[in-house]
Design an enzyme around this catalytic site. Structure first.
Site, PDB file in Angstrom:
ATOM      1  N   LEU A  72       0.867  -1.196   0.000  1.00 24.58           N
ATOM      2  CA  LEU A  72       0.000   0.000   0.000  1.00 24.58           C
ATOM      3  C   LEU A  72       0.891   1.228   0.000  1.00 24.58           C
ATOM      4  O   LEU A  72       1.736   1.359   0.890  1.00 24.58           O
ATOM      5  CB  LEU A  72      -0.844   0.050   1.285  1.00 24.58           C
ATOM      6  N   HIS A  73       0.728   2.105  -0.979  1.00 25.81           N
ATOM      7  CA  HIS A  73       1.527   3.333  -0.929  1.00 25.81           C
ATOM      8  C   HIS A  73       0.859   4.530  -1.597  1.00 25.81           C
ATOM      9  O   HIS A  73       1.380   5.631  -1.546  1.00 25.81           O
ATOM     10  CB  HIS A  73       2.894   3.107  -1.581  1.00 25.81           C
ATOM     11  N   ARG A  74      -0.315   4.317  -2.229  1.00 31.21           N
ATOM     12  CA  ARG A  74      -0.945   5.447  -2.935  1.00 31.21           C
ATOM     13  C   ARG A  74      -1.311   6.535  -1.939  1.00 31.21           C
ATOM     14  O   ARG A  74      -1.952   6.243  -0.907  1.00 31.21           O
ATOM     15  CB  ARG A  74      -2.253   5.019  -3.608  1.00 31.21           C
ATOM     16  N   ARG A  83       6.888   6.099   2.405  1.00 36.79           N
ATOM     17  CA  ARG A  83       5.736   7.002   2.620  1.00 36.79           C
ATOM     18  C   ARG A  83       4.760   6.385   3.625  1.00 36.79           C
ATOM     19  O   ARG A  83       4.278   7.047   4.550  1.00 36.79           O
ATOM     20  CB  ARG A  83       5.021   7.241   1.288  1.00 36.79           C
ATOM     21  N   ASP A 122      -2.250  -1.640  -4.006  1.00 39.41           N
ATOM     22  CA  ASP A 122      -2.773  -0.478  -4.725  1.00 39.41           C
ATOM     23  C   ASP A 122      -1.787  -0.042  -5.808  1.00 39.41           C
ATOM     24  O   ASP A 122      -1.903   1.044  -6.358  1.00 39.41           O
ATOM     25  CB  ASP A 122      -3.110   0.678  -3.771  1.00 39.41           C
TER      26      ASP A 122
END
Ligand code: UD1
Length: 424
Positions: free
Chosen positions: A245-247, A280, A339
């Site tokens: 997950l990084h969006r 992030r 994602d």
């Protein structure tokens, strides 16, 4: 620019998802030159093939060892000829800094053709510079080739969507990975002669490195059992899920991120969930106080020591992985939750069920013929899609031209176009 029998190409990489898309093109240039140098039976210098000089430029958008250098080593990418050392920043600051530094390089090197890949800020920044540069009084400038053109999520809140649209409209050569790309470019009025359906260079990398990835020790390192299993738990290996997950739209708002993590609780009660976390995302977890959802290998991510049953119910966060380790983990997972754009394609090719935690995808082929399901970002949507995918039989319909030869097709087009431009 180069002499009549040599041409200079400049290839741009900047962020993690660029490396596996550019690596096969760099390798194909090497192979092309080896073939060109071999005796070809013609003494007529007019018929001799081009020799291509590739200048590799790294913008430095990603700079951590785990986000950059590791991929160069895993994918046998040569050291960049030029490193712009740009680093992180807001979209405007990062894009502007790349543009400023890249303009100097472009004026110095004067390539015949620029290759940009994917949809990150480095992609659009360099394409924009090249589209306005003048090498001489006649306004000579390089051809711009965009690899992975035509993909559209139709969601302009996504920074990558803006990058894709702008880059496609600046490019002279658009290399498309799937049918939807052809349709989108046609609808946007891009002339058909600029567009070439070539398949997917990221899949070239996947196929070229699959054997090496299968030998990665990562399953043993993470205590998930030996290699050799296909899709889950064969040969005594542990059945596990893989999560990325990084969006910004998923992790930058606390409520949204919390919802997603709650949607994943059912899955982590059923099997270990391995989560190589992007920098992030790691920052947001700390900032939003969401540590309670995660454990590390030796226990809890933060706070008091958990009971061992509790550890099993937490998502197991690990540092970002290199290309080969990640491919190995993906190839043996029971399900992948993500994602990312590229992972939707890689799981399709590997026949691994994938749940995409987004409302849309710019890669619809992965849903139509592949193994991908769009879950949205609601708790119930994620639970439902995950259950469905855990029970599904892996499909193996590989999209057209995802056959490991896309970079070769791209080079053929590029050489023809350079020759054509010189003959006018
Ligand atoms: C970028 C791409 C995204 C891609 C993703 C893959 C854009 C607009 N986004 O997003 O399309 O899916 O890369 O990873 O180009 N950071 C580090 N170390 C690094 C790089 C980043 O700690 O080596 C941290 C910094 O705090 C930075 C943040 O991660 O501010 C985000 O990095 P950035 O490159 O701005 O965007 P990504 O989220 O990585």
């Amino acid at each position: 620019m180069e002499t009549s029998k040599s041409a200079k190409i400049m290839t741009i990489v900047g962020a993690r998802p660029n490396f596996m898309k550019a690596a096969p093109i760099i390798a194909a240039i090497r192979t092309y030159n080896e073939r060109s140098a071999a005796p070809h039976g013609s003494n007529d210098p007019g018929n001799s093939p081009l020799i291509l000089h590739n200048v590799l430029v790294h913008t430095g958008q990603h700079y951590d060892e785990a986000m950059s250098d590791r991929f160069f080593a895993d994918l046998n990418i040569p050291k960049p000829d030029v490193h712009l050392g740009v680093g992180s920043g807001s979209h405007a600051a990062q894009t502007a800094e790349i543009m400023k530094r890249f303009e100097e390089v472009l004026l110095r090197e004067r390539p015949d053709l620029l290759i940009v890949v994917g949809d990150v800020n480095s992609t659009v920044a360099c394409a924009l510079v090249a589209s306005k540069i003048s090498f001489d009084a006649d306004g000579a400038r390089p051809l711009i080739a965009h690899v992975e053109a035509g993909l559209r999520s139709f969601d302009r809140c996504m920074p990558e969507e803006i990058n894709r649209i702008v880059t496609d409209h600046l490019a002279n050569l658009l290399f498309v990975t799937e049918e939807s790309g052809l349709v989108n470019l046609r609808q946007e009025g891009i002339p058909e002669q600029k567009v070439h359906f070539v398949g997917n260079t990221m899949i070239d990398s996947l196929l070229a490195f699959k054997h090496k990835a299968d030998q990665s020790p990562i399953l043993n390192t993470l205590g998930l059992g030996g290699n050799g299993s296909q899709h889950g738990s064969a040969n005594g290996a542990t059945r596990y899920a893989l999560l990325t997950l990084h969006r910004p739209s998923n992790v930058d708002q606390r409520e949204t991120f919390l919802n997603i993590l709650e949607g994943l609780e059912e899955l982590s009660s059923l099997c270990p969930v391995i989560f190589p976390a992007h920098p992030r995302t790691q920052k947001r977890i700390a900032e939003f106080g969401l540590d309670r959802f995660f454990s590390t290998r030796n226990g809890c991510q933060g706070g008091e020591k958990p009971k061992s049953t509790e550890v099993n119910r937490r998502i197991r966060m690990v540092e970002p992985l290199g290309y080969l380790d990640f491919m190995c983990l993906m190839g043996h997972a029971a399900v992948v939750i993500t994602d990312s754009g590229g992972i939707q394609e890689e799981t399709t090719c590997l026949g691994i069920p994938c749940v995409t935690v987004r409302e849309n995808t710019e890669r619809p082929i992965t849903v139509q013929v592949g193994t991908n399901v769009l879950a949205g970002t609601s708790k119930e949507g994620i639970r439902r899609a995950t259950r469905q995918q855990l029970e599904s039989k892996p499909a193996r319909a590989v999209p057209e031209a995802w056959d490991g030869r896309s970079a070769e097709r791209i080079l053929n087009v590029i050489c023809c176009q350079i020759e054509k431009r010189r003959s006018v």
